[in-house]
Design a protein around this motif. Sequence first.
Motif, mmCIF file in Angstrom:
data_model
loop_
_atom_site.group_PDB
_atom_site.id
_atom_site.type_symbol
_atom_site.label_atom_id
_atom_site.label_comp_id
_atom_site.label_asym_id
_atom_site.label_seq_id
_atom_site.Cartn_x
_atom_site.Cartn_y
_atom_site.Cartn_z
ATOM 1 N N LEU A 41 -33.640 -29.539 1.068
ATOM 2 C CA LEU A 41 -34.359 -29.171 -0.146
ATOM 3 C C LEU A 41 -35.168 -27.893 0.072
ATOM 4 O O LEU A 41 -35.519 -27.564 1.200
ATOM 5 N N LYS A 42 -35.467 -27.224 -1.020
ATOM 6 C CA LYS A 42 -36.347 -26.055 -0.973
ATOM 7 C C LYS A 42 -37.781 -26.548 -1.165
ATOM 8 O O LYS A 42 -38.130 -27.031 -2.244
ATOM 9 N N SER A 43 -38.594 -26.446 -0.123
ATOM 10 C CA SER A 43 -39.967 -26.949 -0.209
ATOM 11 C C SER A 43 -40.966 -25.831 0.081
ATOM 12 O O SER A 43 -40.772 -25.020 0.979
ATOM 13 N N VAL A 44 -42.044 -25.833 -0.703
ATOM 14 C CA VAL A 44 -43.145 -24.881 -0.543
ATOM 15 C C VAL A 44 -44.380 -25.670 -0.133
ATOM 16 O O VAL A 44 -44.677 -26.714 -0.718
ATOM 17 N N LEU A 45 -45.100 -25.186 0.864
ATOM 18 C CA LEU A 45 -46.363 -25.800 1.239
ATOM 19 C C LEU A 45 -47.503 -24.898 0.798
ATOM 20 O O LEU A 45 -47.558 -23.723 1.168
ATOM 21 N N VAL A 46 -48.411 -25.454 -0.003
ATOM 22 C CA VAL A 46 -49.634 -24.762 -0.407
ATOM 23 C C VAL A 46 -50.763 -25.364 0.423
ATOM 24 O O VAL A 46 -51.117 -26.534 0.260
ATOM 25 N N ALA A 47 -51.327 -24.584 1.332
ATOM 26 C CA ALA A 47 -52.309 -25.125 2.273
ATOM 27 C C ALA A 47 -53.074 -23.989 2.928
ATOM 28 O O ALA A 47 -52.723 -22.807 2.777
ATOM 29 N N THR A 48 -54.112 -24.367 3.696
ATOM 30 C CA THR A 48 -54.947 -23.371 4.372
ATOM 31 C C THR A 48 -55.222 -23.797 5.805
ATOM 32 O O THR A 48 -55.522 -24.969 6.072
ATOM 33 N N CYS A 49 -55.120 -22.838 6.728
ATOM 34 C CA CYS A 49 -55.433 -23.068 8.139
ATOM 35 C C CYS A 49 -56.314 -21.924 8.635
ATOM 36 O O CYS A 49 -56.672 -21.022 7.872
ATOM 37 N N GLY A 50 -56.668 -21.961 9.895
ATOM 38 C CA GLY A 50 -57.475 -20.897 10.466
ATOM 39 C C GLY A 50 -56.628 -19.747 10.980
ATOM 40 O O GLY A 50 -55.441 -19.913 11.289
ATOM 41 N N ILE A 77 -56.163 -28.519 -6.908
ATOM 42 C CA ILE A 77 -55.018 -29.421 -7.002
ATOM 43 C C ILE A 77 -54.949 -30.092 -8.370
ATOM 44 O O ILE A 77 -53.877 -30.210 -8.969
ATOM 45 N N LEU A 78 -56.093 -30.534 -8.878
ATOM 46 C CA LEU A 78 -56.115 -31.176 -10.194
ATOM 47 C C LEU A 78 -55.668 -30.208 -11.286
ATOM 48 O O LEU A 78 -54.858 -30.572 -12.158
ATOM 49 N N ASP A 111 -58.643 -26.972 6.122
ATOM 50 C CA ASP A 111 -57.630 -27.615 5.266
ATOM 51 C C ASP A 111 -58.066 -27.791 3.816
ATOM 52 O O ASP A 111 -57.231 -27.794 2.903
ATOM 53 N N CYS A 112 -59.372 -27.978 3.569
ATOM 54 C CA CYS A 112 -59.842 -28.260 2.204
ATOM 55 C C CYS A 112 -60.171 -27.007 1.403
ATOM 56 O O CYS A 112 -60.595 -27.104 0.248
ATOM 57 N N ILE A 113 -59.947 -25.822 1.982
ATOM 58 C CA ILE A 113 -60.271 -24.570 1.273
ATOM 59 C C ILE A 113 -58.991 -24.014 0.636
ATOM 60 O O ILE A 113 -58.420 -23.014 1.085
ATOM 61 N N ILE A 114 -58.531 -24.697 -0.395
ATOM 62 C CA ILE A 114 -57.350 -24.261 -1.142
ATOM 63 C C ILE A 114 -57.827 -23.679 -2.467
ATOM 64 O O ILE A 114 -58.563 -24.329 -3.219
ATOM 65 N N GLU A 115 -57.432 -22.455 -2.760
ATOM 66 C CA GLU A 115 -57.923 -21.720 -3.927
ATOM 67 C C GLU A 115 -56.840 -21.629 -5.009
ATOM 68 O O GLU A 115 -55.643 -21.676 -4.708
ATOM 69 N N PRO A 116 -57.261 -21.468 -6.278
ATOM 70 C CA PRO A 116 -56.287 -21.369 -7.383
ATOM 71 C C PRO A 116 -55.245 -20.273 -7.200
ATOM 72 O O PRO A 116 -54.108 -20.417 -7.661
ATOM 73 N N SER A 117 -55.618 -19.185 -6.537
ATOM 74 C CA SER A 117 -54.671 -18.080 -6.337
ATOM 75 C C SER A 117 -53.447 -18.490 -5.523
ATOM 76 O O SER A 117 -52.415 -17.805 -5.548
ATOM 77 N N GLN A 118 -53.541 -19.613 -4.807
ATOM 78 C CA GLN A 118 -52.412 -20.078 -3.991
ATOM 79 C C GLN A 118 -51.368 -20.837 -4.813
ATOM 80 O O GLN A 118 -50.290 -21.126 -4.309
ATOM 81 N N ILE A 119 -51.707 -21.179 -6.066
ATOM 82 C CA ILE A 119 -50.762 -21.901 -6.924
ATOM 83 C C ILE A 119 -50.533 -21.089 -8.187
ATOM 84 O O ILE A 119 -51.211 -21.278 -9.201
ATOM 85 N N SER A 120 -49.587 -20.197 -8.132
ATOM 86 C CA SER A 120 -49.319 -19.321 -9.272
ATOM 87 C C SER A 120 -48.484 -20.048 -10.328
ATOM 88 O O SER A 120 -47.764 -21.010 -10.043
ATOM 89 N N ASN A 121 -48.570 -19.574 -11.554
ATOM 90 C CA ASN A 121 -47.734 -20.126 -12.629
ATOM 91 C C ASN A 121 -46.257 -19.941 -12.314
ATOM 92 O O ASN A 121 -45.426 -20.798 -12.643
#
Length: 312
Positions: free
Chosen positions: A52-61, A147-148, A112-122
């Motif tokens: 499958l084609k999978s995208v991970l939206v996440a944050t690391c150091g 996420i919500l 890990d918890c610093i996920i911003e709206p810019s990481q999930i584009s329309n």
Amino acid sequence: MKKSIDIICVGEVLIDFIGHQINTSINRTKDFHRFLGGSPTNVAVNAARLGLKSVLVATCGEDGLGEYIVRKLKANNVITTQIKKLDNVPTSVIFVSKSTGTPDFIPYREADCIIEPSQISNEILESAKVYHTTCFALSKNPARTTILEGAKKAKALGVKTSIDINFSERIWCDREEAKLVLKEYLSTDPLVKLSEDDCYRLFAESKTEDFIFEYFHGLGASTICLTKGKDGVVLSDKVLGIYHQKALPVDDIKDATGAGDAFWTGFLYAQLLNKNFEDTITIAQRLAVLKLQNVGRLPDNIDISKFLEIGE
């Protein structure tokens, strides 16, 4: 728009340090091995292994562990364009006991918890078929809000949402807050995966199947999959009713870490193939069994999608 992405997984990426000694406490574990971890990360990697084609939206150091994470994701053909690396916050890590049951763990949460709206584009959302997250990922802001909002946009765009309600009071000490956040996410009618252990932790007491299904259906979820370990799986669907399936036999359990993620990857994979619920659960169980028999990731030396094939 053409659906070029099968699954967007949004949430925690981290390092699991899994103990060598089996069925012992972290206190008595002498040494650990490093593995790529995080429930949405596991689903993204497993999905890619299935073709499958999978995208991970996440944050690391922006550190050695972050470099390891991105390298491993790319090696597993996960799309990493939505991974953010922070130079002032370290990569999150979790120490996990190796166990044939529910593992013990100690989390050290940072990036890990610093996920911003810019990481999930329309554009990303419009091209996807499934939008998946976890209770762990929803436990802290700014990831929670991101996420919500992403889930609501996904639903509006016709993307099927999904959630693993892997609640733990060690991650999210405020149960009532967790229930309110879950209510908001479940309003998008996601496919829901949860275990008996998850339910016990969320409600701080044992609940009947009838209560569990009535509760989560009442929040808006049409399809709920309850895993019960050796007692199998019970699925409740608002249209098709209740479906029970026995557990598959498992020889030589080596490590339970990630087995639930493997199960849910198999479930989503089968649903994307438009399988019925019986075949969907069988495929999910087969992938979970394969994970139980291996420490860390799924094995490299087999064609997993062929292993999961069910005759018509």
